[in-house]
Design an enzyme around this catalytic site. Structure first.
Site, PDB file in Angstrom:
ATOM      1  N   ARG A   1      16.790 -68.369  47.941  1.00 15.68           N
ATOM      2  CA  ARG A   1      16.722 -69.914  48.081  1.00 15.68           C
ATOM      3  C   ARG A   1      17.392 -70.608  48.966  1.00 15.68           C
ATOM      4  NH1 ARG A   1      18.743 -71.118  42.389  1.00 15.68           N
ATOM      5  NH2 ARG A   1      18.596 -69.205  41.142  1.00 15.68           N
TER       6      ARG A   1
ATOM      7  N   ARG B   1      23.156 -62.787  40.817  1.00 17.86           N
ATOM      8  CA  ARG B   1      24.297 -62.530  40.803  1.00 17.86           C
ATOM      9  C   ARG B   1      24.209 -61.384  39.939  1.00 17.86           C
ATOM     10  NH1 ARG B   1      23.976 -65.244  36.564  1.00 17.86           N
ATOM     11  NH2 ARG B   1      22.371 -66.510  36.598  1.00 17.86           N
TER      12      ARG B   1
ATOM     13  N   TYR C   1      26.959 -62.807  47.609  1.00 21.97           N
ATOM     14  CA  TYR C   1      25.547 -63.597  47.194  1.00 21.97           C
ATOM     15  C   TYR C   1      25.991 -64.858  45.708  1.00 21.97           C
ATOM     16  CZ  TYR C   1      21.418 -65.244  46.185  1.00 21.97           C
ATOM     17  OH  TYR C   1      19.728 -65.894  46.088  1.00 21.97           O
TER      18      TYR C   1
ATOM     19  N   ASP D   1      22.067 -78.917  38.915  1.00 23.98           N
ATOM     20  CA  ASP D   1      22.296 -77.750  38.347  1.00 23.98           C
ATOM     21  C   ASP D   1      23.740 -77.223  37.344  1.00 23.98           C
ATOM     22  OD1 ASP D   1      22.216 -74.934  38.106  1.00 23.98           O
ATOM     23  OD2 ASP D   1      24.145 -74.156  39.767  1.00 23.98           O
TER      24      ASP D   1
ATOM     25  N   SER E   1      19.050 -70.403  34.772  1.00 27.56           N
ATOM     26  CA  SER E   1      18.511 -69.946  36.091  1.00 27.56           C
ATOM     27  C   SER E   1      17.116 -69.490  36.264  1.00 27.56           C
ATOM     28  CB  SER E   1      19.556 -69.104  36.248  1.00 27.56           C
ATOM     29  OG  SER E   1      20.900 -68.770  36.396  1.00 27.56           O
TER      30      SER E   1
ATOM     31  N   HIS F   1      25.389 -75.758  32.267  1.00 23.86           N
ATOM     32  CA  HIS F   1      24.860 -76.063  33.614  1.00 23.86           C
ATOM     33  C   HIS F   1      23.741 -76.883  32.889  1.00 23.86           C
ATOM     34  CE1 HIS F   1      22.508 -72.261  34.195  1.00 23.86           C
ATOM     35  NE2 HIS F   1      22.432 -73.495  35.907  1.00 23.86           N
TER      36      HIS F   1
ATOM     37  N   CYS G   1      14.901 -72.209  35.726  1.00 23.55           N
ATOM     38  CA  CYS G   1      13.985 -72.102  34.796  1.00 23.55           C
ATOM     39  C   CYS G   1      13.521 -73.980  35.150  1.00 23.55           C
ATOM     40  CB  CYS G   1      14.578 -72.062  33.293  1.00 23.55           C
ATOM     41  SG  CYS G   1      14.800 -70.217  32.927  1.00 23.55           S
TER      42      CYS G   1
ATOM     43  N   LYS H   1      29.430 -71.474  39.936  1.00 25.28           N
ATOM     44  CA  LYS H   1      29.615 -70.366  38.715  1.00 25.28           C
ATOM     45  C   LYS H   1      30.948 -70.219  38.052  1.00 25.28           C
ATOM     46  CE  LYS H   1      25.618 -71.885  38.212  1.00 25.28           C
ATOM     47  NZ  LYS H   1      24.204 -71.303  38.665  1.00 25.28           N
TER      48      LYS H   1
END
Ligand code: GTP
Ligand code: SPV
Ligand code: MN
Length: 606
Positions: free
Chosen positions: A379, A81, A209, A287, A260, A238, A262, A218
């Protein structure tokens, strides 16, 4: 290429006139050669996958080893991002607030229209209707993404409930999120991710992406939905959602916000330690969480998504067995390394790098090279149901009742393994003052400590001060509020090693939370929250010394004073919308950190 009967704008399968008109309007601007309305079927998936392989967008992996799996290599300038290119475009800047990039909507629309004009010439525009949340749920919302990227279509198919079911849910309504995504030439100079909350609209150009391009995630489910939540009295967060089942068969649902990369995906599907016989974890979401007050006055959550877009590096049979199982089939990998026999590899997979590896850019990778073979933000995109720990409640239109909310960051110092808040406002304070070291999930420096309130700094679609006020106000409408906690799996010792083993062992911390909720455990009340003694945490069978456990749980007043100074800077930055209640709370905690006896024992049931 076989002609597709849908490749005609006039034969649209929707009964929503607003949708038809909007698709025609965008097509008139972008001028694609063809328009394809996606129905979400298997046949469509097979057809589009074949096209993507032919076009070199996807690489077919070894189908014996990984049936249904493909690899995508994104442009090396487009691997995460881009927060600096992400904008909230409200008529008044104050509504975006000082923590968001802002640009004026009329000018921004004009600029983007210029970029979009004729941008899909020679390309196909895919119409991707999708539902966020369980089908038929009053908590769910419909979005439609128009995109010229096959990669986006195939990922959206995994990440959302996509296709005919979404058009059915929309019916004749004009109430849907409008997302326009155009790849352009992937030139970072012409890359922008713009949100227009007042129009329920997103325009994303120049990136292919993840969170920049899968607009359901998001952009819609957090930035736009947070504004809807503010206006309609609910929360878009989130957060992962997990169900924790005790050996007695009682299930408690927990939501947890971490920035993100974590640990949300990992916590959401953790494998309990061997000593915790009979305990089970079920994943509702990994998420994003949409939470509303339910008929019983409690807080109820749905996961708006239908799949996981998870971080590959660090995922191994030891750290996250469920994730390793779920990516065995029907998964799209992005920017991982590829083995000579068409399998995948990444750092931290816990198998040695094989000979003949190609790195994430497709170049031969030399063993012992200091360059990463897989990109640190590589990912996998996997359907939710691939997860052996998948909770059928993820499809429950009512959602699940939330008993605890956790805030956590990646902190080498200061923040103990776990802290319980004294009350709702204190929990909101904990979330509001959260800090975390930056990760590879966003472009820019990694490992820099920044304030990331509630892990929403890059995702809150409105003024952060108003967002805090909204959280404080929610307390008034929740009859049975969940308990609020803070955790840190990432504290380091003097040698720079993680003190706490993390991953499955984090269940030990969740168990203390359950014991607190049910009045079975006590702790120590410090000015910054309640911490367990090392005797209060269930550490049986864990190879962790008493002193290491103490270090993990330590609250050091000097460290906390500078922590609260730093939080004060964020409060200052937020300015006039910053709730006084949280500013006062900060002063009060600073004051008690200076006090004589800042710690007192408290018993179970308190
Ligand atoms: P986003 O998808 O970006 O929102 O990330 P996430 O919050 O879901 O993070 P994820 O679970 O994918 O974990 C990110 C990285 O942190 C991975 O490399 C994990 O291996 C690592 N990680 C996760 N949990 C732990 C933990 O308990 N301890 C340690 N040391 N590392 C962890
Ligand atoms: C995150 O960065 O928090 C993610 C990945 O979950 S992305 O979809 O790129 O936002
Ligand atoms: Mn995330």
């Amino acid at each position: 290429m076989t002609p597709n009967p849908n490749e005609n704008a006039n034969s649209s399968p929707t009964s929503s006139r607003a949708l038809r008109d909007w698709v025609n309007e965008v097509a008139a601007l972008t001028k694609p050669d063809a328009i394809v309305w996606c129905d979400g079927s298997e046949a469509e998936k097979n057809r589009l996958t074949k096209q993507a392989v032919t076009a070199g967008i996807l690489i077919e992996l070894n189908q014996q080893k990984r049936p249904g799996c493909y690899l995508h290599r994104s442009n090396p300038n487009d691997v995460a991002r881009t927060e600096q290119l992400t904008f909230v475009c409200t008529p008044n800047q104050i509504d975006a607030g000082p923590t968001n990039n802002w640009s004026e909507p009329v000018e921004t629309y004009a600029k983007l229209r210029g970029w979009l004009d004729g941008s899909m010439r020679g390309r196909t525009m895919y119409v991707v209707p999708y539902v966020m949340g369980p089908l038929g749920s009053p908590l769910s919302k419909v979005g439609v993404e128009l995109t010229d990227s096959l990669y986006v279509v195939l990922n959206m198919r995994i990440m959302t409930r996509m296709g005919a079911a979404a058009l059915e849910q929309l019916g004749e309504s004009a109430d849907f999120n409008r997302g326009i995504h155009c790849t352009l030439d992937l030139n970072p100079e012409r890359r922008l991710i713009c949100h227009f909350p007042q129009d329920n609209t997103i325009i994303s150009v120049g990136s292919g992406y993840g969170g920049n391009a899968l607009l359901s995630k998001k952009c819609f489910a957090l930035r736009i939905a947070s504004v809807l939540g503010r206006d309609e009295g609910w929360l878009a967060e989130h957060m992962l959602i997990l169900g924790l089942q005790s050996p007695e068969g009682e299930t408690t649902y927990i939501a947890a916000a971490f920035p993100s990369a974590c640990g949300k995906t990992n916590l959401a599907m953790l494998t309990p330690p061997a000593e915790f016989k009979g305990w089970k974890v079920f994943t509702v979401g990994d998420d994003i969480s949409w939470m509303r007050v339910g008929p019983d006055g409690g807080l109820w959550a749905v996961n708006p998504e239908n799949g996981y877009f998870g971080v590959a590096p660090g995922t191994s049979a030891k750290s996250n067995l469920n994730a390793m199982k779920m990516v065995e089939h029907d998964t799209i990998f992005t920017n991982v390394a590829m083995t000579a026999d068409g399998d995948v590899w990444w750092e931290g997979m816990d198998v040695p790098a094989p000979d003949g590896l190609l790195d994430w850019q497709g170049h031969p990778w030399k063993k012992g090279s200091t360059d990463k073979a897989a990109h640190p933000n590589s990912r996998f995109t996997t359907p939710m149901r691939n997860n052996p720990a998948w909770s059928p409640s993820a499809d429950d239109p009512c959602g699940v009742p939330i008993s605890a909310i956790i805030f956590g960051g990646r902190r080498a110092t200061t923040v103990p393994l776990v802290l319980e808040s004294m009350d709702w406002a204190h929990g909101v304070f904990m979330g509001a003052t959260m800090g975390s070291e930056t990760t590879a999930a966003a472009s820019g420096a990694v490992g820099v400590l920044r304030r990331d309130p509630m892990a929403m700094l890059p995702f809150c679609g409105y003024n952060m001060g108003d967002y805090f006020a909204h959280w404080l106000k929610m307390r008034g409408s929740i009859k049975k509020p969940p308990r609020l906690f803070m955790v840190n799996w990432f504290r380091k010792d003097a040698a720079g090693n993680f003190i706490w083993p993390g991953y499955g062992e984090n269940l030990r911390v969740l168990k203390w939370m359950l014991d607190r909720i049910h009045g079975r455990a006590g702790g120590r009340e410090t000015p910054v929250g309640i911490v367990p003694d090392e005797t209060e945490l269930d550490l049986k069978g864990l190879d962790l010394s008493k002193s290491a456990a103490r270090d993990a749980l330590a609250v050091n007043p000097a460290e906390w004073k500078s922590e609260l100074e730093s939080a004060g800077e964020l409060f200052e930055k937020i300015g006039p919308t910053m709730p006084k209640e949280l500013k006062d709370r900060r002063q009060a905690i600073l004051h008690s950190l200076d006090g004589e006896a800042p710690v007192r024992q408290i018993a179970a049931g308190r």
